[in-house]
Design a protein around this motif. Sequence first.
Motif, PDB file in Angstrom:
ATOM      1  N   ARG A 180       0.837  -1.204   0.000  1.00 48.22           N
ATOM      2  CA  ARG A 180       0.000   0.000   0.000  1.00 48.22           C
ATOM      3  C   ARG A 180       0.870   1.251   0.000  1.00 48.22           C
ATOM      4  O   ARG A 180       0.581   2.229  -0.708  1.00 48.22           O
ATOM      5  CB  ARG A 180      -0.922  -0.028   1.214  1.00 48.22           C
ATOM      6  CG  ARG A 180      -2.035   0.998   1.146  1.00 48.22           C
ATOM      7  CD  ARG A 180      -3.011   0.837   2.309  1.00 48.22           C
ATOM      8  NE  ARG A 180      -3.686  -0.454   2.242  1.00 48.22           N
ATOM      9  CZ  ARG A 180      -4.762  -0.695   1.489  1.00 48.22           C
ATOM     10  NH1 ARG A 180      -5.253   0.271   0.737  1.00 48.22           N
ATOM     11  NH2 ARG A 180      -5.315  -1.876   1.491  1.00 48.22           N
ATOM     12  N   THR A 181       1.953   1.237   0.775  1.00 48.08           N
ATOM     13  CA  THR A 181       2.865   2.382   0.786  1.00 48.08           C
ATOM     14  C   THR A 181       3.510   2.573  -0.581  1.00 48.08           C
ATOM     15  O   THR A 181       3.714   3.707  -1.031  1.00 48.08           O
ATOM     16  CB  THR A 181       3.952   2.177   1.861  1.00 48.08           C
ATOM     17  OG1 THR A 181       3.337   1.909   3.108  1.00 48.08           O
ATOM     18  CG2 THR A 181       4.835   3.394   1.982  1.00 48.08           C
ATOM     19  N   LEU A 200       3.354   5.931  -2.817  1.00 46.48           N
ATOM     20  CA  LEU A 200       4.583   6.614  -3.215  1.00 46.48           C
ATOM     21  C   LEU A 200       4.578   6.902  -4.712  1.00 46.48           C
ATOM     22  O   LEU A 200       4.966   7.992  -5.137  1.00 46.48           O
ATOM     23  CB  LEU A 200       5.789   5.772  -2.827  1.00 46.48           C
ATOM     24  CG  LEU A 200       7.168   6.315  -3.205  1.00 46.48           C
ATOM     25  CD1 LEU A 200       7.405   7.666  -2.539  1.00 46.48           C
ATOM     26  CD2 LEU A 200       8.264   5.340  -2.811  1.00 46.48           C
ATOM     27  N   LYS A 201       4.136   5.950  -5.501  1.00 43.75           N
ATOM     28  CA  LYS A 201       4.074   6.177  -6.947  1.00 43.75           C
ATOM     29  C   LYS A 201       3.079   7.283  -7.290  1.00 43.75           C
ATOM     30  O   LYS A 201       3.329   8.099  -8.176  1.00 43.75           O
ATOM     31  CB  LYS A 201       3.682   4.886  -7.651  1.00 43.75           C
ATOM     32  CG  LYS A 201       4.837   3.938  -7.897  1.00 43.75           C
ATOM     33  CD  LYS A 201       4.488   2.918  -8.957  1.00 43.75           C
ATOM     34  CE  LYS A 201       5.737   2.194  -9.416  1.00 43.75           C
ATOM     35  NZ  LYS A 201       5.457   1.254 -10.516  1.00 43.75           N
ATOM     36  N   ALA A 202       1.964   7.316  -6.584  1.00 42.71           N
ATOM     37  CA  ALA A 202       0.957   8.349  -6.853  1.00 42.71           C
ATOM     38  C   ALA A 202       1.485   9.728  -6.496  1.00 42.71           C
ATOM     39  O   ALA A 202       1.284  10.701  -7.239  1.00 42.71           O
ATOM     40  CB  ALA A 202      -0.314   8.044  -6.069  1.00 42.71           C
ATOM     41  N   GLN A 221       4.207  15.125  -7.851  1.00 44.14           N
ATOM     42  CA  GLN A 221       5.373  15.926  -7.483  1.00 44.14           C
ATOM     43  C   GLN A 221       5.210  16.567  -6.101  1.00 44.14           C
ATOM     44  O   GLN A 221       5.466  17.745  -5.900  1.00 44.14           O
ATOM     45  CB  GLN A 221       5.646  17.003  -8.534  1.00 44.14           C
ATOM     46  CG  GLN A 221       5.997  16.438  -9.904  1.00 44.14           C
ATOM     47  CD  GLN A 221       6.291  17.502 -10.910  1.00 44.14           C
ATOM     48  OE1 GLN A 221       6.062  18.682 -10.669  1.00 44.14           O
ATOM     49  NE2 GLN A 221       6.792  17.097 -12.068  1.00 44.14           N
ATOM     50  N   ARG A 222       4.763  15.790  -5.147  1.00 45.36           N
ATOM     51  CA  ARG A 222       4.673  16.261  -3.772  1.00 45.36           C
ATOM     52  C   ARG A 222       5.945  15.824  -3.045  1.00 45.36           C
ATOM     53  O   ARG A 222       6.033  14.712  -2.544  1.00 45.36           O
ATOM     54  CB  ARG A 222       3.443  15.688  -3.088  1.00 45.36           C
ATOM     55  CG  ARG A 222       2.138  16.135  -3.733  1.00 45.36           C
ATOM     56  CD  ARG A 222       0.942  15.520  -3.022  1.00 45.36           C
ATOM     57  NE  ARG A 222      -0.322  15.928  -3.637  1.00 45.36           N
ATOM     58  CZ  ARG A 222      -1.510  15.493  -3.223  1.00 45.36           C
ATOM     59  NH1 ARG A 222      -1.582  14.626  -2.212  1.00 45.36           N
ATOM     60  NH2 ARG A 222      -2.615  15.891  -3.816  1.00 45.36           N
ATOM     61  N   ARG A 237       8.744   7.486   1.216  1.00 41.94           N
ATOM     62  CA  ARG A 237       9.951   6.713   0.907  1.00 41.94           C
ATOM     63  C   ARG A 237      10.600   6.190   2.191  1.00 41.94           C
ATOM     64  O   ARG A 237      11.008   5.024   2.258  1.00 41.94           O
ATOM     65  CB  ARG A 237      10.945   7.577   0.140  1.00 41.94           C
ATOM     66  CG  ARG A 237      12.259   6.857  -0.168  1.00 41.94           C
ATOM     67  CD  ARG A 237      13.258   7.807  -0.792  1.00 41.94           C
ATOM     68  NE  ARG A 237      12.844   8.144  -2.127  1.00 41.94           N
ATOM     69  CZ  ARG A 237      13.111   7.385  -3.199  1.00 41.94           C
ATOM     70  NH1 ARG A 237      13.764   6.258  -3.058  1.00 41.94           N
ATOM     71  NH2 ARG A 237      12.718   7.756  -4.384  1.00 41.94           N
ATOM     72  N   HIS A 238      10.677   7.056   3.192  1.00 40.20           N
ATOM     73  CA  HIS A 238      11.264   6.625   4.459  1.00 40.20           C
ATOM     74  C   HIS A 238      10.433   5.508   5.088  1.00 40.20           C
ATOM     75  O   HIS A 238      10.979   4.521   5.603  1.00 40.20           O
ATOM     76  CB  HIS A 238      11.359   7.823   5.408  1.00 40.20           C
ATOM     77  CG  HIS A 238      11.973   7.496   6.740  1.00 40.20           C
ATOM     78  ND1 HIS A 238      13.303   7.165   6.880  1.00 40.20           N
ATOM     79  CD2 HIS A 238      11.435   7.436   8.000  1.00 40.20           C
ATOM     80  CE1 HIS A 238      13.573   6.921   8.150  1.00 40.20           C
ATOM     81  NE2 HIS A 238      12.452   7.078   8.838  1.00 40.20           N
ATOM     82  N   ARG A 239       9.120   5.637   5.032  1.00 38.45           N
ATOM     83  CA  ARG A 239       8.248   4.604   5.588  1.00 38.45           C
ATOM     84  C   ARG A 239       8.377   3.301   4.801  1.00 38.45           C
ATOM     85  O   ARG A 239       8.372   2.206   5.378  1.00 38.45           O
ATOM     86  CB  ARG A 239       6.801   5.089   5.554  1.00 38.45           C
ATOM     87  CG  ARG A 239       5.835   4.152   6.300  1.00 38.45           C
ATOM     88  CD  ARG A 239       4.386   4.527   6.013  1.00 38.45           C
ATOM     89  NE  ARG A 239       4.139   5.946   6.276  1.00 38.45           N
ATOM     90  CZ  ARG A 239       3.000   6.547   5.937  1.00 38.45           C
ATOM     91  NH1 ARG A 239       2.042   5.861   5.320  1.00 38.45           N
ATOM     92  NH2 ARG A 239       2.827   7.829   6.199  1.00 38.45           N
TER      93      ARG A 239
END
Length: 743
Positions: A162-163, A167-169, A174-175, A183-185
Motif C-alpha cells: 500500500r505504501t 509513493l508512486k501516486a 510531485q509532492r 519513501r522513508h516509511r
Amino acid sequence: MPGMVLFRRRWSVGSDDLVLPAFFLFVLHCIWLVVLSVVLFGLPYSSEQSCSVTLVDHGRGYLGILVSCLICESAIMWLSMRGSILYTQPREAVQYVLYIRLAILLVELVYAVVGIAWLVQYYQPCPDITAKNLALGIVACNWLVIFSVCFTMMCTFDPTGRTFVKLKATRRRQRNLTTYTLRHRLEEGQASSWSRRLKFFMCCTRAKDTQSDAYSEVASLFAEFFRDLDIVPSDIIAGLVLLRQRQRAKRSAILDQANNDVLAFLSGMPVTRNTKYLDLKNSTEMAMYKEVCYYMLFAMAAYGWPVYLLRKPACGLCRLVSTCSCNTSVSSSRLSQSVTVEEDNCCGCNVLAIRRQFLDRDLKEVQIVYTSCHDAVYETPFFVAVDHAKKKVVISIRGTLSPKDALTDLTGDSERLPVEEQHGTWLGHKGMVYSAEYIKKKLEQEMILSQAFGRDLSKGTMHYGLVIVGHSLGAGTAAILSFLLRPQYPSLQCYSYSPPGGLLSEDAMEYSKEFVTSVVLGKDLVPRIGLSQLEGFRRHLLEVLQKSNKPKWRIIAGGTKCIPKSELPMDDEAPVSQGVTPSSSRLWLHPSDLSIALSASTPLFPPGRVIHVVHNHPPEMCCGQEEPTYSALWGDNKAFDEVIISPAMLNEHMPHVVMDGLNKVLENYNKGKTALLSAAKIMVSPTEVDLNPETIFLDTSNSPQPTPATHHRRNSSVRGTVYGTIQFPPRPLWFSRNAESRC
C-alpha cells in the motif's frame, strides 16, 4: 514487472505470472465439469430420496459455477500471455477479470460450506452411493481451489504494497515532502519485512545478544538492494535467462571480431596472448600445484559427515557406523585421548568423518588436535591438525553449511582489518572479519596452536610451518585469519578455495599475494559476488528485461531448451519499443527503476594469487560425448567482476566438485589433453610421467620432469582468423567452436 495492483495494494506477482496458475485451475475445472456432467445427466439416481434430489439441485448449480470459472480462467490465461515484461498495457484488464474470479470464489466458498453441511446431515443415512460420491467430490474440489488461492495470496502478499502505491501516486503529483515521508516509511517497512523473514527462516536457532544485529544488517542489505525496484520473483528468473543469452551473444561477437586480442573463451573468461597458464613442466610450479590439490582435502574435511556422505553415500555411511559409538561416555573418553572436541554430536560423527577423509587417502600421519563444531553467526567451525608428512600445522575452516553461516556470508559490508601494521587502508568482508577474530581468540584462549606445535617434540613439531585453508566462507575467513596470524607466523601459507569475490580491498588484496593462493573453478558464482558487483548485476538485469519484447512465459520456457536466440534482441542499439505505440512507451521504458543506484560500496576482490581452473566441452559425437578438458591458468583478481550465468555456477562451488576439477587438470596433463593456443604460444605440454591424483597425497616432495609432448589438444572457441599461422602436430584433436553455445 511491475507488480500487479489489486485492492489499492501492490502484490509480489506480475500480471504475466498468472498463465500457469490459471492453466492449472482451468484443467482441474474441465475435468470436474466432465465428471459432474456425466454423473448428473448420465447416471441414474433415486428421485425418491430427498438427499439425492437436494444434491442434484446443488450439483446443477455448481455446474454454472464451473462454467463461469472456465470463462474467467481462459480470459486470464489469454490476457497474461499478451505484451512483454515491461509492456503491461495489453494486460490491464487482468485485474478486472481477477475481481470477477474472486467474486465467483466467494460463491464457491458458500457452496463448500453447504456441501459440508449436507455431508454432516445426509452422508451416513443416505443410501444413494452416487449422491454420496458426488457430494464428497464437490466439497473436495471446492476446498482444494480455495486453499490454493489463499496460499498463493499469502505467498504474494507484500506488507509494503500500500505504501508503494501511494509513493508512486505522490511522485506523479510531485509532492516532494510527502514523497520523502513515504519513501522513508517504505524503506523501514521493507527492512522490517526482511528481518521477519530471516527470523522465520532461523526459527529453530537461538540468536545471542551479540549476534542479533546480523538480522538488521542483512535485512537492511536486502531492503537496499530492492529499494524502489518494482520487480517480482519471476522477473528475476526471466532476467537470468535473458542475461545468460546476452553474455553468450557478446562472447560470440567478440570471437567474430578480427581486431582484438581475445583468442578464446574458457569457462566464460577471455583468453588472450597475455594469459598465463600454469607451467606444469616447471618442477617448482608443479610442486606448488600439487600442494594446492593436497590441501583441498583438508578444506573439504572441515565439512564433517555431511560432505563425507555426499561423496560416498553407500560405503561412507557403513564406515562411519562401524567406527562410531552413540554411547556418550565411551565416545567422549575415546576421543578425549587424542583430540579436543567442542560441541560435536553424541556419536562424534564430525570428528570421525574428518579422520575417515584422511584414512581413506592413507594419510595416517595426519593427527587431529582440536575440532570445534560450534556454529553461530560470526563463529565458524574449524579444526586444527598436525601433518607430520608435510611438517605442517594446518588450520582448516568450514564453509557455509547452516543458516547461521548464510547470515555471516550476507553481512557483506566492508570492515577494517584488525591488524596494527597496515600498508594503507585494509578492508575486508565484515562477517568474515568477525569470524576470523573469533577463531584467533579461540586459538589464543585454548592455546590450541601451542598444543599443535608441541604435539610431538621428538619429531620436531616446534619447527613445523603453519598452513591455513578453507572453502567458501571458510576460504574468506582463512585469508583474513592469515592477516591476523602473520605477525606471529611470518612464513605461514593460506590456500583459499572458492573464496567470495567481495573479500578484500585492493591494497589488502595485493599484499595477500605474498602468502595466499586462491582457487576458482569454472563459472563459480561466489568468487564473482560482492556488494559492489551487485549494483552492476542489477543494472544488467534491468537492461535485458527492458530490451526484451517477448512474453515472460516464452522466455522462461525457452530456458529449458538452451535459450533460443530469438528471445533477446541481439543488437544492443536497437530501439526498445519497436512496434509499440507512443501512448504505451511510458509503460515500456519504466524509467523509475533504471535510474536507481545502490549506495556506494568499497570494491572488494578475491584474495591472493588466483588459480583459475577452466574447462571446455568437446562436441557431441554419435557414440557419446567426450569428457571436458581441464586447464589451470593464473587469473586476474579484478576480472571476477561479473556473474556468468550458467547452470554450473552453483554446482562448481561445491567442495567435492572443486577437488575433482583440480585433479582433472593433472589427469588431462598426464594424458596429453591440456589446452593449447598455439597462436599465442600458450601451451602446457603433457608428460608421460604418472600424475595420478591419488599419488598427490602420498609423495609430493619430488616432482618429475616432463617429457616432450606427443600430441596436443586445441582450445575451444579459438578464433578462426589465426588458423593460418598455426602449425599443428600430426592428428590434432580439435575442440568445439560451439562449446560455449551449448547447455
